[in-house]
Structures are given as structure tokens and as C-alpha cells.
Write an enzyme that holds these catalytic residues in place. Structure first.
Site, short mmCIF file in Angstrom:
data_model
loop_
_atom_site.label_atom_id
_atom_site.label_comp_id
_atom_site.label_asym_id
_atom_site.label_seq_id
_atom_site.Cartn_x
_atom_site.Cartn_y
_atom_site.Cartn_z
N ASP A 1 39.77 38.53 50.90
CA ASP A 1 38.37 38.52 51.07
C ASP A 1 37.88 38.93 52.81
OD1 ASP A 1 35.88 38.18 50.37
OD2 ASP A 1 35.49 36.28 50.93
N ASN B 1 33.04 41.55 40.27
CA ASN B 1 32.80 42.75 41.50
C ASN B 1 31.71 43.86 40.76
OD1 ASN B 1 35.81 42.08 43.10
ND2 ASN B 1 33.82 41.08 43.44
#
Length: 224
Positions: free
Chosen positions: A2, A50
Site C-alpha cells: 500500500d 479496487n
């Protein structure tokens, strides 16, 4: 992995610039695994959630995955990495799926490190898909309901040939697991670090692995 988007934003660049930088970091970490005693590495590349990102970013990521596999396939094979993909492939385009299949076949006999790439993966989605397959076997008489227990369900998960993770590292300062290996990580150790993924080095990876090595894992028991 991330922090790619924030890393790019801090530099006044588009988010995809950060994703490209993050992809380059993968090779360094993968190649460091044998030196730190890591036999299995799973990287979370794209989650089922996502898809909610902008169409431009999603399309850019899918293009990046195709380019990454094409570019890195030979290097991964020569290094001795065995590559597997987990996640629901049904939503991915045919060209990407073909590249994934070919890379799995190409590296199937390698033993230096087992690299698993979670692509269109979500822990809840995985358990739901596994439960559906299990229920189908029960309905068709291949499995008795009385035989369903916590040892049975893992055989239907995407990770059925992999060991449960010992250590989960979350970069970028976020202290959440974001739907990653929910079943498998029941007794994993966690590290939440501030480093953005494009800045994550093999040295930091080694340090975290060394720190993990000093932890006292009891799996719910009490040592006597």
C-alpha cells in the site's frame, strides 16, 4: 503493498506513476527472500474492492499487470521463483488470464521461492467462492455435511496448496487488514509500518523478518 498512490501524489505525479514505482520494488523483495529464510511470499496486487477506483486508474493497473508479467516472466523463472495467482479470474480480461496461466506453467518446477500474487482477490470473496464449491459437493453427494469442519473448508480456498502466513506486513501507515487472507491469517503475526510501498527496501523486509523471529507464538495456548 500500500501507498503507491500517495507516494506519487507527494511527488506531484499521477497515481499510476506510483504503481509503476511499486512494481519495480517487487523484484528486490522477491529476490531477497532466500537470504532471510522466506520460502513463501504473497503480495496483494489488486483487491476485489479496487474496481471502485476510477476507470483510468483501473485500466492503467490492468495494463501494468500485463506489462509486468511479460517483462518479469523470464527473470522470475531464471531466479527460480514459482509463481501462483489467487483471486477470482472471471472479471479479468482474456489476455491477462493467458499471461497468468503461462507464467504459472513456466515456473511450476521452480523451488527458490514460492511467489503468490493476489489479483482480483478478496478474503470474503474467497470464502464465499469456497463455500459455494463445498456446498455443491455436499449437494451432489461427494461430501457429507457431518464431515465439514475447519479442516475441510481450507481445501476449497484459493490457497489450498499453500501454508498459512506467519507474518503479514502492511505498508503505508494504515492499521487494517483490508480483506487480505482472512481465514488463513487467524494466527499470523502483524507488522503495520509507515513506509510507503515504493520506499520499502529489502533491508527493511529483512529487519521485519528478524523481528518476527523473536516473537513468542503460542497459538492460543499457554506455555508451561
Amino acid at each position: 503493498m500500500d501507498g503507491n498512490g500517495r507516494w506519487a501524489t507527494q511527488r506531484g505525479r499521477p497515481r499510476l506513476f506510483g504503481h509503476h514505482a511499486g512494481a519495480k520494488r517487487v523484484r528486490e523483495v522477491v529476490q531477497s527472500c532466500p537470504d532471510v529464510g522466506v520460502d513463501y511470499l504473497t503480495i496483494f496486487a489488486f483487491s476485489t474492492e479496487n474496481w471502485k477506483r476510477t476507470q483510468v486508474e483501473v485500466a492503467g493497473l490492468m495494463s501494468l499487470f500485463r506489462r509486468y508479467i511479460t517483462k518479469e516472466a523470464r527473470a522470475l523463472d531464471q531466479f527460480g521463483a514459482r509463481v501462483r495467482f489467487i483471486g477470482d479470474r472471471m472479471r479479468l480480461d482474456a489476455k491477462l488470464i493467458k499471461l497468468m496461466d503461462d507464467l504459472e506453467d513456466m515456473t511450476s518446477s521452480n523451488t527458490a521461492v514460492n511467489l503468490t500474487i493476489a489479483l482480483n482477490y478478496g478474503g470474503r470473496d474467497e470464502v464465499a467462492r469456497a463455500t459455494k464449491r463445498l456446498a455443491r459437493d455436499v449437494a451432489q453427494g461427494r461430501l457429507s455435511p457431518d464431515d465439514v469442519d475447519e479442516e475441510t473448508l481450507p481445501k476449497y480456498l484459493d490457497t489450498y496448496v499453500l501454508p498459512d502466513p506467519d507474518l503479514v506486513i502492511r505498508t503505508s501507515g494504515e492499521a487494517r487488514i483490508s480483506n487480505f487472507l482472512l481465514w488463513q491469517s487467524a494466527y499470523a503475526e502483524y507488522e503495520f509500518i509507515d513506509t510507503l510501498w515504493p520506499d520499502f527496501t529489502a533491508e527493511e523486509f529483512a529487519s521485519l523478518c528478524a523481528s518476527y523471529g523473536g516473537r513468542d507464538r503460542r497459538f492460543g495456548a499457554v506455555k508451561t
